[in-house]
Write a protein that holds these residues in place. Structure first.
Motif, mmCIF file in Angstrom:
data_model
loop_
_atom_site.group_PDB
_atom_site.id
_atom_site.type_symbol
_atom_site.label_atom_id
_atom_site.label_comp_id
_atom_site.label_asym_id
_atom_site.label_seq_id
_atom_site.Cartn_x
_atom_site.Cartn_y
_atom_site.Cartn_z
ATOM 1 N N SER A 54 0.808 -1.217 0.000
ATOM 2 C CA SER A 54 0.000 0.000 0.000
ATOM 3 C C SER A 54 0.844 1.272 0.000
ATOM 4 O O SER A 54 0.390 2.310 -0.468
ATOM 5 C CB SER A 54 -0.960 0.015 1.190
ATOM 6 O OG SER A 54 -0.251 0.145 2.403
ATOM 7 N N SER A 55 2.079 1.191 0.499
ATOM 8 C CA SER A 55 2.947 2.375 0.520
ATOM 9 C C SER A 55 3.959 2.349 -0.629
ATOM 10 O O SER A 55 4.996 3.007 -0.567
ATOM 11 C CB SER A 55 3.661 2.495 1.865
ATOM 12 O OG SER A 55 4.487 1.372 2.091
ATOM 13 N N LYS A 56 3.635 1.596 -1.682
ATOM 14 C CA LYS A 56 4.424 1.525 -2.910
ATOM 15 C C LYS A 56 5.867 1.106 -2.639
ATOM 16 O O LYS A 56 6.820 1.753 -3.068
ATOM 17 C CB LYS A 56 4.371 2.854 -3.657
ATOM 18 C CG LYS A 56 2.959 3.248 -4.063
ATOM 19 C CD LYS A 56 2.953 4.525 -4.852
ATOM 20 C CE LYS A 56 1.518 4.899 -5.203
ATOM 21 N NZ LYS A 56 1.474 6.149 -5.957
ATOM 22 N N GLY A 57 6.026 -0.010 -1.936
ATOM 23 C CA GLY A 57 7.337 -0.508 -1.558
ATOM 24 C C GLY A 57 8.290 -0.731 -2.715
ATOM 25 O O GLY A 57 9.502 -0.590 -2.550
ATOM 26 N N GLY A 58 7.766 -1.040 -3.875
ATOM 27 C CA GLY A 58 8.615 -1.221 -5.045
ATOM 28 C C GLY A 58 9.331 0.050 -5.465
ATOM 29 O O GLY A 58 10.317 0.002 -6.194
ATOM 30 N N GLU A 59 8.849 1.199 -4.975
ATOM 31 C CA GLU A 59 9.453 2.486 -5.315
ATOM 32 C C GLU A 59 10.310 3.048 -4.181
ATOM 33 O O GLU A 59 10.859 4.145 -4.313
ATOM 34 C CB GLU A 59 8.348 3.493 -5.659
ATOM 35 C CG GLU A 59 7.521 3.080 -6.860
ATOM 36 C CD GLU A 59 6.340 4.004 -7.118
ATOM 37 O OE1 GLU A 59 6.245 5.077 -6.468
ATOM 38 O OE2 GLU A 59 5.498 3.646 -7.952
ATOM 39 N N TRP A 60 10.436 2.336 -3.073
ATOM 40 C CA TRP A 60 11.227 2.826 -1.946
ATOM 41 C C TRP A 60 12.686 2.995 -2.335
ATOM 42 O O TRP A 60 13.197 2.291 -3.206
ATOM 43 C CB TRP A 60 11.151 1.870 -0.772
ATOM 44 C CG TRP A 60 9.828 1.756 -0.103
ATOM 45 C CD1 TRP A 60 8.690 2.464 -0.367
ATOM 46 C CD2 TRP A 60 9.488 0.855 0.949
ATOM 47 N NE1 TRP A 60 7.678 2.056 0.453
ATOM 48 C CE2 TRP A 60 8.140 1.065 1.272
ATOM 49 C CE3 TRP A 60 10.194 -0.126 1.642
ATOM 50 C CZ2 TRP A 60 7.487 0.356 2.268
ATOM 51 C CZ3 TRP A 60 9.548 -0.831 2.637
ATOM 52 C CH2 TRP A 60 8.213 -0.592 2.953
ATOM 53 N N THR A 61 13.362 3.855 -1.625
ATOM 54 C CA THR A 61 14.795 4.045 -1.826
ATOM 55 C C THR A 61 15.546 2.760 -1.484
ATOM 56 O O THR A 61 16.402 2.321 -2.240
ATOM 57 C CB THR A 61 15.308 5.208 -0.946
ATOM 58 O OG1 THR A 61 14.516 6.365 -1.221
ATOM 59 C CG2 THR A 61 16.763 5.505 -1.223
ATOM 60 N N VAL A 62 15.223 2.176 -0.340
ATOM 61 C CA VAL A 62 15.837 0.910 0.082
ATOM 62 C C VAL A 62 14.718 -0.038 0.500
ATOM 63 O O VAL A 62 13.887 0.310 1.337
ATOM 64 C CB VAL A 62 16.798 1.104 1.288
ATOM 65 C CG1 VAL A 62 17.429 -0.219 1.679
ATOM 66 C CG2 VAL A 62 17.867 2.141 0.978
ATOM 67 N N SER A 63 14.712 -1.226 -0.099
ATOM 68 C CA SER A 63 13.695 -2.228 0.265
ATOM 69 C C SER A 63 14.335 -3.607 0.397
ATOM 70 O O SER A 63 13.712 -4.620 0.081
ATOM 71 C CB SER A 63 12.562 -2.247 -0.753
ATOM 72 O OG SER A 63 13.074 -2.581 -2.030
ATOM 73 N N THR A 64 15.554 -3.639 0.907
ATOM 74 C CA THR A 64 16.310 -4.880 1.015
ATOM 75 C C THR A 64 15.526 -5.951 1.765
ATOM 76 O O THR A 64 15.066 -5.719 2.877
ATOM 77 C CB THR A 64 17.658 -4.628 1.720
ATOM 78 O OG1 THR A 64 18.341 -3.576 1.030
ATOM 79 C CG2 THR A 64 18.512 -5.877 1.742
ATOM 80 N N ASN A 65 15.376 -7.083 1.138
ATOM 81 C CA ASN A 65 14.716 -8.284 1.667
ATOM 82 C C ASN A 65 13.198 -8.186 1.783
ATOM 83 O O ASN A 65 12.544 -9.199 2.044
ATOM 84 C CB ASN A 65 15.298 -8.705 3.022
ATOM 85 C CG ASN A 65 16.732 -9.145 2.928
ATOM 86 O OD1 ASN A 65 17.202 -9.556 1.875
ATOM 87 N ND2 ASN A 65 17.450 -9.051 4.024
ATOM 88 N N TRP A 66 12.595 -7.016 1.615
ATOM 89 C CA TRP A 66 11.149 -6.901 1.762
ATOM 90 C C TRP A 66 10.447 -7.829 0.782
ATOM 91 O O TRP A 66 10.802 -7.910 -0.374
ATOM 92 C CB TRP A 66 10.683 -5.460 1.551
ATOM 93 C CG TRP A 66 10.785 -4.637 2.797
ATOM 94 C CD1 TRP A 66 11.907 -4.058 3.300
ATOM 95 C CD2 TRP A 66 9.733 -4.329 3.705
ATOM 96 N NE1 TRP A 66 11.616 -3.405 4.462
ATOM 97 C CE2 TRP A 66 10.284 -3.548 4.743
ATOM 98 C CE3 TRP A 66 8.376 -4.633 3.748
ATOM 99 C CZ2 TRP A 66 9.532 -3.060 5.802
ATOM 100 C CZ3 TRP A 66 7.617 -4.153 4.806
ATOM 101 C CH2 TRP A 66 8.194 -3.376 5.822
ATOM 102 N N VAL A 67 9.465 -8.495 1.265
ATOM 103 C CA VAL A 67 8.601 -9.456 0.584
ATOM 104 C C VAL A 67 9.357 -10.604 -0.085
ATOM 105 O O VAL A 67 8.811 -11.275 -0.947
ATOM 106 C CB VAL A 67 7.580 -8.793 -0.383
ATOM 107 C CG1 VAL A 67 6.667 -7.852 0.352
ATOM 108 C CG2 VAL A 67 8.232 -8.080 -1.548
ATOM 109 N N ASP A 68 10.593 -10.846 0.327
ATOM 110 C CA ASP A 68 11.303 -12.038 -0.140
ATOM 111 C C ASP A 68 10.586 -13.231 0.473
ATOM 112 O O ASP A 68 10.396 -13.280 1.689
ATOM 113 C CB ASP A 68 12.764 -12.007 0.297
ATOM 114 C CG ASP A 68 13.556 -13.168 -0.274
ATOM 115 O OD1 ASP A 68 13.233 -14.334 0.074
ATOM 116 O OD2 ASP A 68 14.485 -12.923 -1.054
#
Length: 133
Positions: A54-68
């Protein structure tokens, strides 16, 4: 041979009990049969995945390991978990200046022991705060 086979089976069973299911199974449209089993699909991980989406995680500056699908949500960038046998899992969420946008998922309220939200919601609508109280 007999001992090593049984040892490997025991190790495999033990690992399956400790590790949650891959993330995509917990959100599969055909409903994974253990989707409501919190040991396989932890509430905190589900809430954080919804938050990411919902917070557009694919566009974050750093999203290391998220949704792995195979990495614990406690190892996602900006997430820290502390387990207390009396209280449950406390989640600390710190994502300062990380380019969050979009909306804040209501499932963030499922992080009942959310301890710190450091600049997470700078660019997100703030009407969700009442749901956390």
């Amino acid at each position: 041979m007999y001992d090593s086979v049984h040892s490997n089976i025991f190790s495999c069973v033990l690992t399956q009990r400790v590790n949650p299911a891959p993330l995509e199974l917990c959100f599969h449209p055909m409903h994974f049969d253990l989707q409501n089993d919190t040991s396989k699909c932890p509430i905190e991980r589900n809430a954080l995945k919804n938050f990411y989406d919902s917070s557009k995680g694919g566009e974050w500056t750093v999203s290391t390991n998220w949704v792995d699908p195979y990495i614990s949500h406690c190892q996602w960038y900006g997430v820290e978990c502390k387990e207390d046998t009396n209280k449950g899992i406390t989640v600390t969420l710190e994502l300062p200046t990380n380019g969050l946008s979009g909306t804040l998922s209501k499932s963030i309220a499922n992080l009942t022991l959310l301890e710190v939200v450091s600049e997470v919601c700078r660019n997100l609508p703030m009407n969700w705060m009442g749901t956390l109280q």
